[in-house]
Design a protein around this motif. Structure first.
Motif, PDB file in Angstrom:
ATOM      1  N   LYS A  75       1.657  78.737  13.731  1.00 15.90           N
ATOM      2  CA  LYS A  75       0.642  78.899  14.782  1.00 15.90           C
ATOM      3  C   LYS A  75       1.244  78.474  16.118  1.00 15.90           C
ATOM      4  O   LYS A  75       1.848  77.414  16.226  1.00 15.90           O
ATOM      5  N   SER A  76       1.059  79.294  17.131  1.00 18.35           N
ATOM      6  CA  SER A  76       1.570  78.907  18.441  1.00 18.35           C
ATOM      7  C   SER A  76       0.521  78.093  19.177  1.00 18.35           C
ATOM      8  O   SER A  76      -0.682  78.200  18.884  1.00 18.35           O
ATOM      9  N   PHE A  77       0.979  77.285  20.109  1.00 13.14           N
ATOM     10  CA  PHE A  77       0.038  76.483  20.873  1.00 13.14           C
ATOM     11  C   PHE A  77      -0.892  77.387  21.680  1.00 13.14           C
ATOM     12  O   PHE A  77      -2.065  77.081  21.875  1.00 13.14           O
ATOM     13  N   ALA A  78      -0.362  78.532  22.095  1.00 10.67           N
ATOM     14  CA  ALA A  78      -1.191  79.496  22.831  1.00 10.67           C
ATOM     15  C   ALA A  78      -2.351  79.982  21.954  1.00 10.67           C
ATOM     16  O   ALA A  78      -3.485  80.081  22.410  1.00 10.67           O
ATOM     17  N   ASP A  79      -2.034  80.240  20.675  1.00 10.17           N
ATOM     18  CA  ASP A  79      -3.088  80.658  19.729  1.00 10.17           C
ATOM     19  C   ASP A  79      -4.131  79.560  19.552  1.00 10.17           C
ATOM     20  O   ASP A  79      -5.318  79.812  19.459  1.00 10.17           O
ATOM     21  N   PHE A  80      -3.624  78.321  19.440  1.00  9.55           N
ATOM     22  CA  PHE A  80      -4.530  77.178  19.269  1.00  9.55           C
ATOM     23  C   PHE A  80      -5.475  77.085  20.469  1.00  9.55           C
ATOM     24  O   PHE A  80      -6.678  76.904  20.320  1.00  9.55           O
ATOM     25  N   GLY A 115       6.070  74.554  13.180  1.00 11.41           N
ATOM     26  CA  GLY A 115       7.140  74.968  12.275  1.00 11.41           C
ATOM     27  C   GLY A 115       6.640  75.211  10.855  1.00 11.41           C
ATOM     28  O   GLY A 115       7.278  75.903  10.072  1.00 11.41           O
ATOM     29  N   THR A 116       5.474  74.644  10.512  1.00 16.81           N
ATOM     30  CA  THR A 116       4.969  74.795   9.146  1.00 16.81           C
ATOM     31  C   THR A 116       4.166  76.082   8.976  1.00 16.81           C
ATOM     32  O   THR A 116       4.416  76.869   8.077  1.00 16.81           O
ATOM     33  N   SER A 136      -2.301  71.038   8.741  1.00 14.80           N
ATOM     34  CA  SER A 136      -2.329  69.614   9.098  1.00 14.80           C
ATOM     35  C   SER A 136      -1.112  69.237   9.951  1.00 14.80           C
ATOM     36  O   SER A 136      -1.183  68.325  10.768  1.00 14.80           O
ATOM     37  N   ASP A 137       0.011  69.949   9.790  1.00 15.03           N
ATOM     38  CA  ASP A 137       1.197  69.625  10.592  1.00 15.03           C
ATOM     39  C   ASP A 137       1.035  69.984  12.071  1.00 15.03           C
ATOM     40  O   ASP A 137       1.776  69.483  12.916  1.00 15.03           O
ATOM     41  N   CYS A 138       0.086  70.893  12.394  1.00 18.65           N
ATOM     42  CA  CYS A 138      -0.172  71.209  13.815  1.00 18.65           C
ATOM     43  C   CYS A 138      -0.567  69.932  14.577  1.00 18.65           C
ATOM     44  O   CYS A 138      -0.301  69.791  15.761  1.00 18.65           O
ATOM     45  N   TYR A 139      -1.220  68.986  13.851  1.00 21.10           N
ATOM     46  CA  TYR A 139      -1.645  67.743  14.495  1.00 21.10           C
ATOM     47  C   TYR A 139      -0.424  66.953  14.967  1.00 21.10           C
ATOM     48  O   TYR A 139      -0.485  66.227  15.961  1.00 21.10           O
TER      49      TYR A 139
END
Lengths: 151, 348
Positions: A64-69, A60-61, A78-81
């Protein structure tokens, strides 16, 4: 650490593969490393490590999509963590062999600077947590911000 | 410090003064850090990147490391960026980045900070010889100063939050650049690479990730960054490098015992060629300078010092030669100038 291929024997071989932006590290036992025929055949990618997920989550920040990750192996912020948190213990267990951080440095000291350290020290002293107070005082002394007797 | 100042003087870590410096050329430590509340470089807009550059440069100028000079690598030409890569001050990846990015460099080139590489900050310290702990202490001091001004992305659970999961935790990569001709000549290098990998350390080429070895120079570095303290990682590196040094010394003893005449011949032939040649490719130079390093170490070449070979190694790379010439040179022109620089340095 246990071998990532057979999940039985102790891993004694570490294989790193870097292709473009994709970093992969595999921990294998000697037998699996030999059976699988060297680095080219055994790299376990971040994509494989997280393959159980649907990949539809989006941070949400940073957006980035999880697929991209999964594709790039790179967190977007840092919020992806937090956002992808449920997959991380498994990911870090495979990539780094452990599930948590260890440091001799109190994390707070580097995150919030000396101001917070001083207020934490005051709080530790007033709550009579002397062990923590001593640690914080040492840290402030090391930073050159506290005399030996100061609290 | 201007770009020309940097390009024409030598970094302190090349002086060959550190512990076991003829064998362990340098120790390098880098700390990957990101600012909280800012997208990582791979998601950042140019505006974000510019704000990050400004925050980091301001934080550095307020620190004890206030004399760090900032080079805006996005404004440098390709040759100038490549010179910084050859100097180990920026990575090949940063040289290719788009948008605002750069590097802060200490006058001695001991400490530097890449801004907007894969992570917002890559704090680096390089020292001569086997001194990873000392290099870490300097990097940590710089980090601590910057942390007084900047808010680093960190969590209790995962430590320092980095763009790639292979750096999460300490964000610490400690490495040594080590010269291993004995193990290459006795064909024992493959075994050593396997042994080192089993201990969780990687062996790579001279410019780090994805690069080949040249001149029997290898980088040994920690693979893992999470779940181990900085001290544990540094102790591990010291131990592993110590073991590799021991293997190298054993290989050299074997060579001296069984083939002293051939080794002496190899060393002196290399010296003869470097002293007289009129054309030298990079590859030839790296190979001959490896023989000369070995000769210096085995006291076969009196009067020649490791610092001279380190100086030659850095200053004869393609971008350094072209900067010296003040114009782009083709491969053949570079080979001529390279040979001339080597003759000049050896005669000094």
């Amino acid at each position: 650490m246990i071998c990532q291929n057979c999940n039985e024997d102790e891993a004694s071989v570490v294989i790193t593969k870097i292709v473009g932006e994709q970093h992969t590290i595999s921990h294998l036992c000697k037998a699996c490393a030999q059976t699988l025929g060297g680095a080219s055949g055994v790299a376990i990618s971040i994509q494989t490590l997280t393959s159980g997920s649907a990949g539809t989550e989006v941070c949400g920040t940073c957006g980035k999509s999880f697929a991209d990750f999964r594709k790039s192996g790179l967190f977007g912020c840092s919020d992806c963590y937090t956002q992808f948190g449920e997959y991380l213990p498994k990911l870090f267990k495979r990539v780094q062999g452990v599930r948590q951080h260890v440091s001799e440095e109190p994390v707070v000291a580097l995150r919030d600077g000396p101001g917070t350290l001083k207020s934490e020290l005051t709080e530790a002293v007033s709550s009579e947590d002397f062990e923590r107070a001593a640690l914080l005082r040492d840290r402030l002394t090391a930073l050159g911000l506290e005399g030996k007797g100061g609290a | 410090m201007t770009f020309d100042d940097l390009a024409t003087r030598n970094a302190a870590w090349l002086d060959g003064s550190g512990l076991r410096a003829s064998l362990v050329i340098s120790s390098r430590v880098r700390l990957a850090r990101n600012l909280s509340q800012k997208p990582f470089t791979n998601r950042a807009t140019d505006q974000d990147k510019q704000a990050i550059v400004t925050s980091v440069v301001d934080a550095a100028s307020a620190s004890r490391f206030g004399d760090l000079a900032y080079f805006d690598t996005s404004a440098l030409n390709g040759l100038q960026r490549q010179l910084l890569v050859e100097r180990h001050l920026i990575s090949p990846a940063l040289a290719k980045e788009s948008g605002p990015h750069g590097v802060l460099v200490e006058e001695t080139e001991g400490a530097s900070v890449m801004v907007n590489e894969e992570d917002h900050l890559r704090i680096q310290v390089i020292q001569s010889g086997l001194q990873p702990v000392e290099a870490y202490e300097t990097a940590h001091a710089l980090e601590r100063d910057l942390a007084g001004e900047l808010d680093f992305a960190v969590s209790q659970e995962w430590g320092f939050l980095t763009a790639c999961a292979t750096n999460t935790g300490t964000g610490l990569r400690a490495s040594t650049l080590i010269h291993l001709p004995g193990l290459a000549l006795t064909k024992e290098m493959d075994g050593v690479v396997r042994g080192v990998a089993q201990l969780g350390f990687a062996v790579r080429g001279i410019y780090g990730e994805g690069t080949e070895s040249s001149g029997n120079l290898y980088q040994i570095s920690n693979q893992l960054t999470l779940g181990r303290s900085e001290q544990t990682l540094l102790d591990g590196l010291n131990r592993v490098v110590g073991q590799v040094v021991e293997c190298e010394m054993n290989a050299r003893e074997t060579l001296l015992r069984e083939a002293k005449g051939q080794i002496e011949d190899k060393v002196w032939r290399a010296y003869g060629i470097l002293e007289r040649a009129r054309l030298l490719t990079s590859h030839e130079l790296m190979n001959f300078s490896s023989a000369i390093r070995l000769g210096i170490d085995m006291e076969m070449l009196p009067g020649l010092e490791t610092g001279t070979i380190n100086d030659i190694m850095v200053n004869t790379q393609p971008s350094h030669l072209q900067h010296r010439a003040g114009q782009p040179l083709d491969a053949c022109e570079r080979d001529v100038l390279r040979a001339s620089v080597v003759r000049e340095r050896l005669a000094a």
